[in-house]
Write an enzyme that holds these catalytic residues in place. Structure first.
Site, PDB file in Angstrom:
ATOM      1  N   GLY A 192     -73.426  26.989 -15.231  1.00  0.00           N
ATOM      2  CA  GLY A 192     -72.378  25.961 -15.586  1.00  0.00           C
ATOM      3  C   GLY A 192     -73.670  25.191 -16.590  1.00  0.00           C
ATOM      4  O   GLY A 192     -74.883  25.958 -16.644  1.00  0.00           O
ATOM      5  N   THR A 204     -73.603  19.547 -15.431  1.00  0.00           N
ATOM      6  CA  THR A 204     -73.638  19.377 -14.296  1.00  0.00           C
ATOM      7  C   THR A 204     -74.249  19.827 -12.541  1.00  0.00           C
ATOM      8  O   THR A 204     -74.362  19.405 -11.643  1.00  0.00           O
ATOM      9  CB  THR A 204     -72.229  20.876 -13.306  1.00  0.00           C
ATOM     10  OG1 THR A 204     -71.093  20.078 -15.019  1.00  0.00           O
ATOM     11  CG2 THR A 204     -71.589  20.412 -12.631  1.00  0.00           C
ATOM     12  N   GLY A 205     -75.523  21.193 -13.203  1.00  0.00           N
ATOM     13  CA  GLY A 205     -76.371  21.791 -12.810  1.00  0.00           C
ATOM     14  C   GLY A 205     -77.473  20.512 -12.119  1.00  0.00           C
ATOM     15  O   GLY A 205     -78.161  20.320 -11.203  1.00  0.00           O
ATOM     16  N   GLU A 213     -78.455  28.289 -12.559  1.00  0.00           N
ATOM     17  CA  GLU A 213     -78.131  29.361 -14.520  1.00  0.00           C
ATOM     18  C   GLU A 213     -77.433  27.927 -15.359  1.00  0.00           C
ATOM     19  O   GLU A 213     -76.378  28.664 -14.988  1.00  0.00           O
ATOM     20  CB  GLU A 213     -77.361  30.707 -13.571  1.00  0.00           C
ATOM     21  CG  GLU A 213     -77.928  31.763 -13.035  1.00  0.00           C
ATOM     22  CD  GLU A 213     -79.482  32.182 -13.420  1.00  0.00           C
ATOM     23  OE1 GLU A 213     -79.398  32.070 -15.002  1.00  0.00           O
ATOM     24  OE2 GLU A 213     -79.926  32.899 -12.641  1.00  0.00           O
ATOM     25  N   CYS A 247     -74.431  32.497 -22.337  1.00  0.00           N
ATOM     26  CA  CYS A 247     -74.490  31.320 -22.239  1.00  0.00           C
ATOM     27  C   CYS A 247     -76.574  31.820 -23.083  1.00  0.00           C
ATOM     28  O   CYS A 247     -77.158  31.270 -23.461  1.00  0.00           O
ATOM     29  CB  CYS A 247     -75.122  31.009 -20.531  1.00  0.00           C
ATOM     30  SG  CYS A 247     -75.980  32.870 -20.028  1.00  0.00           S
TER      31      CYS A 247
HETATM   32  P1  NAD Z   1     -69.669  23.247 -16.125  1.00  0.00           P
HETATM   33  O1  NAD Z   1     -71.319  22.250 -16.018  1.00  0.00           O
HETATM   34  O2  NAD Z   1     -68.537  22.162 -16.923  1.00  0.00           O
HETATM   35  O3  NAD Z   1     -68.703  23.242 -15.064  1.00  0.00           O
HETATM   36  C1  NAD Z   1     -69.435  24.134 -13.904  1.00  0.00           C
HETATM   37  C2  NAD Z   1     -68.609  23.873 -12.567  1.00  0.00           C
HETATM   38  O4  NAD Z   1     -68.719  22.965 -11.492  1.00  0.00           O
HETATM   39  C3  NAD Z   1     -67.003  24.037 -12.914  1.00  0.00           C
HETATM   40  O5  NAD Z   1     -66.631  24.310 -11.414  1.00  0.00           O
HETATM   41  C4  NAD Z   1     -66.580  22.530 -11.697  1.00  0.00           C
HETATM   42  O6  NAD Z   1     -65.663  21.681 -11.139  1.00  0.00           O
HETATM   43  C5  NAD Z   1     -68.140  22.455 -11.288  1.00  0.00           C
HETATM   44  N1  NAD Z   1     -68.226  20.856 -11.311  1.00  0.00           N
HETATM   45  C6  NAD Z   1     -68.115  19.645 -11.783  1.00  0.00           C
HETATM   46  N2  NAD Z   1     -68.835  18.789 -11.497  1.00  0.00           N
HETATM   47  C7  NAD Z   1     -69.347  18.982 -10.353  1.00  0.00           C
HETATM   48  C8  NAD Z   1     -70.684  18.691  -9.285  1.00  0.00           C
HETATM   49  N3  NAD Z   1     -70.497  16.934  -9.669  1.00  0.00           N
HETATM   50  N4  NAD Z   1     -70.960  19.201  -8.362  1.00  0.00           N
HETATM   51  C9  NAD Z   1     -70.474  20.470  -8.196  1.00  0.00           C
HETATM   52  N5  NAD Z   1     -69.848  20.950  -9.318  1.00  0.00           N
HETATM   53  C10 NAD Z   1     -69.091  20.379  -9.743  1.00  0.00           C
HETATM   54  O7  NAD Z   1     -69.764  24.290 -16.972  1.00  0.00           O
HETATM   55  P2  NAD Z   1     -68.675  25.645 -18.114  1.00  0.00           P
HETATM   56  O8  NAD Z   1     -67.723  24.888 -18.328  1.00  0.00           O
HETATM   57  O9  NAD Z   1     -68.300  26.114 -16.547  1.00  0.00           O
HETATM   58  O10 NAD Z   1     -69.896  26.395 -18.196  1.00  0.00           O
HETATM   59  C11 NAD Z   1     -69.886  26.411 -19.305  1.00  0.00           C
HETATM   60  C12 NAD Z   1     -71.928  27.046 -19.269  1.00  0.00           C
HETATM   61  O11 NAD Z   1     -72.442  27.284 -18.394  1.00  0.00           O
HETATM   62  C13 NAD Z   1     -72.670  26.662 -20.433  1.00  0.00           C
HETATM   63  O12 NAD Z   1     -73.571  25.499 -20.249  1.00  0.00           O
HETATM   64  C14 NAD Z   1     -72.732  27.985 -20.123  1.00  0.00           C
HETATM   65  O13 NAD Z   1     -74.645  28.322 -20.805  1.00  0.00           O
HETATM   66  C15 NAD Z   1     -73.939  28.362 -18.442  1.00  0.00           C
HETATM   67  N6  NAD Z   1     -73.294  29.615 -18.171  1.00  0.00           N
HETATM   68  C16 NAD Z   1     -74.635  29.749 -18.046  1.00  0.00           C
HETATM   69  C17 NAD Z   1     -75.402  30.807 -17.513  1.00  0.00           C
HETATM   70  C18 NAD Z   1     -76.350  31.804 -16.618  1.00  0.00           C
HETATM   71  O14 NAD Z   1     -77.023  32.605 -16.570  1.00  0.00           O
HETATM   72  N7  NAD Z   1     -77.353  31.283 -16.968  1.00  0.00           N
HETATM   73  C19 NAD Z   1     -73.710  32.071 -17.256  1.00  0.00           C
HETATM   74  C20 NAD Z   1     -72.683  31.404 -18.429  1.00  0.00           C
HETATM   75  C21 NAD Z   1     -72.984  30.046 -18.474  1.00  0.00           C
END
Ligand code: NAD
Length: 491
Positions: free
Chosen positions: A240, A244-245, A262, A296
């Site tokens: 994500g 959030t990470g 990731e 990503c």
């Molecule tokens: P996001 O960070 O908005 O959400 C990710 C997840 O985290 C969701 O399921 C959300 O419900 C959950 N979440 C929210 N707050 C949380 C918390 N405090 N604790 C734990 N979980 C929580 O990201 P997104 O919109 O789902 O994804 C898009 C992002 O993902 C982009 O930045 C993209 O670059 C990245 N991405 C990375 C890869 C990779 O392999 N590096 C692959 C695909 C996407």
């Protein structure tokens, strides 16, 4: 027939369940805004139940002690199951995620191959690494000692995948975790849980014991928070955004869980002067049309020498105008579909506005296509003469927008490419592979592709800097799901 508008259920401890509260929510088709399916809207109570099921399956169930042959067999069963229901997956990917036919190879074919690859890795992985025999002095006298580094399963894994390549991302977690004997709870994105719920139907039909795989979904971030904070979870694998990470890592620190992240990227494509711009244009423009830039690892900064800047921009915009047909991805002729949600579209539009305000040249796009009043569409957008310190060059936009940045020489190109808080991916276009390799090694990123070559099946994938921690894929992905234990005994 597509699974549109059907209601899906969660899978916990080998049973199909609704949210304890009975709540559900509808997932829109991003191209039509009609319902693409209904998902349970779970709460912390449901998540706790799933975690305890995975804990019990790990501590008391047969899976962590299963043989590599059993693991390989189950992984192949799951791959077969997806293969059998491939058209159902395809329809769902199109309807609920706006997945364009151009991307189906990565969205659907590669995940099946990945599962078979993990089945193979389960058989080949060196779970027991024997170490050199050692003579040791002990209080009882000399002893000859044998030892091994044993890769035992990491334990209960909390999996938080994302929605852009949903089957691919989930399989990159599921495959190695099963191959190494873990149990798990998946918490898919609120934007896109349906593929995981369909995948659960396939998994139920396999011989995987109850409780090993669980999936809980809902709109609230509380679910992810429960998973990362739980003392019953040993490891988190999160895909994500960077923000959030960081929150995941912080929450996981209370129980010192292992964390695999990731995250996002702002990758650069360097076009060297020996490369033909007629060929370079379409690949330089690819973030504007490949899954609407929602990837990503896409190279959303295109670096080209100042002298060739205008010619490249012309080649890119010519390609976009002539070949990128925008519309509902249900029609295979449409190359560019919608972005996943209205809120995402608005965020992308704010970036376009900032590019305009900061003085980048808007060459094409930048608006909603007037002929498509329904759906979260945006025109393919190219900015030229971008400076690397502009927001559109520094921040991840996650939409069909690409920035072209001129450089003076190759040294400056490398410097600009590395001038980013991200470090996920990168690209080089050149006819000189030796030079391409030398430049690739200087890029501070987890991966580099030269002339668009890639190998999604066998290479490690992940980022450095703020793009993440850890690697998915191949043997490296397997290692992420094991704990190394040293065992010594008298020879
Ligand atoms: P996001 O960070 O908005 O959400 C990710 C997840 O985290 C969701 O399921 C959300 O419900 C959950 N979440 C929210 N707050 C949380 C918390 N405090 N604790 C734990 N979980 C929580 O990201 P997104 O919109 O789902 O994804 C898009 C992002 O993902 C982009 O930045 C993209 O670059 C990245 N991405 C990375 C890869 C990779 O392999 N590096 C692959 C695909 C996407």
């Amino acid at each position: 027939m597509p699974s549109a508008a059907r209601a899906y259920r969660m899978y916990i401890d080998g049973k199909w369940v609704d949210a304890a509260s009975g709540a559900t929510y509808a997932l829109p088709n991003p191209a039509t805004e009609e319902s693409a399916g209904i998902a349970p809207d779970a709460g912390r109570e449901d998540m706790r139940r799933a975690i305890l099921a995975a804990r019990k399956a790990f501590d008391e169930g047969p899976w962590p002690g299963s043989t590599k042959h059993e693991r390989a067999r189950v992984l192949n069963q799951i791959a077969d199951g997806i293969e059998r229901r491939k058209e159902e997956f395809r329809a769902l990917l199109v309807a609920a995620y706006g997945v364009e036919y151009l991307t189906h190879h990565v969205q659907l074919e590669i995940p099946i191959k990945l599962l078979r690859n993990y089945a193979d890795l389960a058989l080949r992985f060196e779970f027991e690494e024997l170490l050199p025999v050692q003579s040791a002095q002990t209080p009882m006298g000399p002893m000859v000692v044998s030892s091994m580094a044993y890769h035992q399963p990491a334990g209960v894994c909390g999996m938080i995948p994302t929605w852009n390549f949903p089957l691919f991302v989930s399989v990159q977690k599921l495959g190695p975790a099963l191959a190494t004997g873990n149990t798990m709870v998946f918490k898919p994105s609120p934007f896109g849980p349906l593929v995981d719920l369909l995948l659960a139907e396939v998994i139920e039909q396999s011989d995987l014991p109850a409780g090993v795989y669980n999936v809980v979904c809902g709109e609230s971030p509380e679910l992810g928070i429960e998973l990362t904070e739980s003392p019953y979870v040993d490891k988190i694998s999160f895909t994500g955004s960077v923000g959030t990470g960081k929150r995941v890592m912080q929450a996981a620190s209370h129980t010192l869980k292992r964390v695999h992240l990731e995250l996002g990227g702002k990758s650069a494509m360097i076009i060297l002067d020996d490369y033909d711009l007629g060929m370079g244009g379409p690949s330089a423009a690819s973030p504007t049309y490949f899954h609407a830039g929602q990837g990503c690892a896409m190279t959303t900064r295109v670096l080209v020498s100042r002298e060739r800047h205008d010619a490249l921009v012309e080649s890119m915009s010519g390609f976009v105008k002539n070949f990128v047909k925008i519309g509902d991805p249900a029609d295979p002729k449409n190359i560019l579909g919608p972005v996943i949600r209205e809120e995402r579209r608005q965020s992308i539009e704010r970036y376009i506005e900032s590019g305009n305000k900061q003085g980048a040249d808007l060459v094409c796009g930048g608006a909603r296509p007037p002929q498509l009043p329904k759906g979260y569409f945006l025109e393919p957008t190219i900015f030229a003469n971008v400076r690397n310190d502009m927001r559109i060059a520094q921040e991840e936009i996650f939409g069909p927008v690409v920035s072209v940045i001129p450089f003076a020489d190759e040294e400056e190109a490398v410097r600009i490419a590395n001038d980013s808080s991200y470090g996920l991916s990168g690209g080089i276009l050149t006819n000189d592979t030796t030079k391409g390799l030398a430049i690739a090694k200087r890029l501070r990123t987890g991966g580099v592709t030269i002339n668009n070559a890639n190998n999604l099946l066998h290479t490690p994938f992940g980022g450095i800097k703020e793009s993440g921690i850890g690697r998915e894929g191949g043997i490296w992905g397997m290692r992420e799901y094991t704990e190394i234990q040293s065992i010594c005994w008298k020879a």
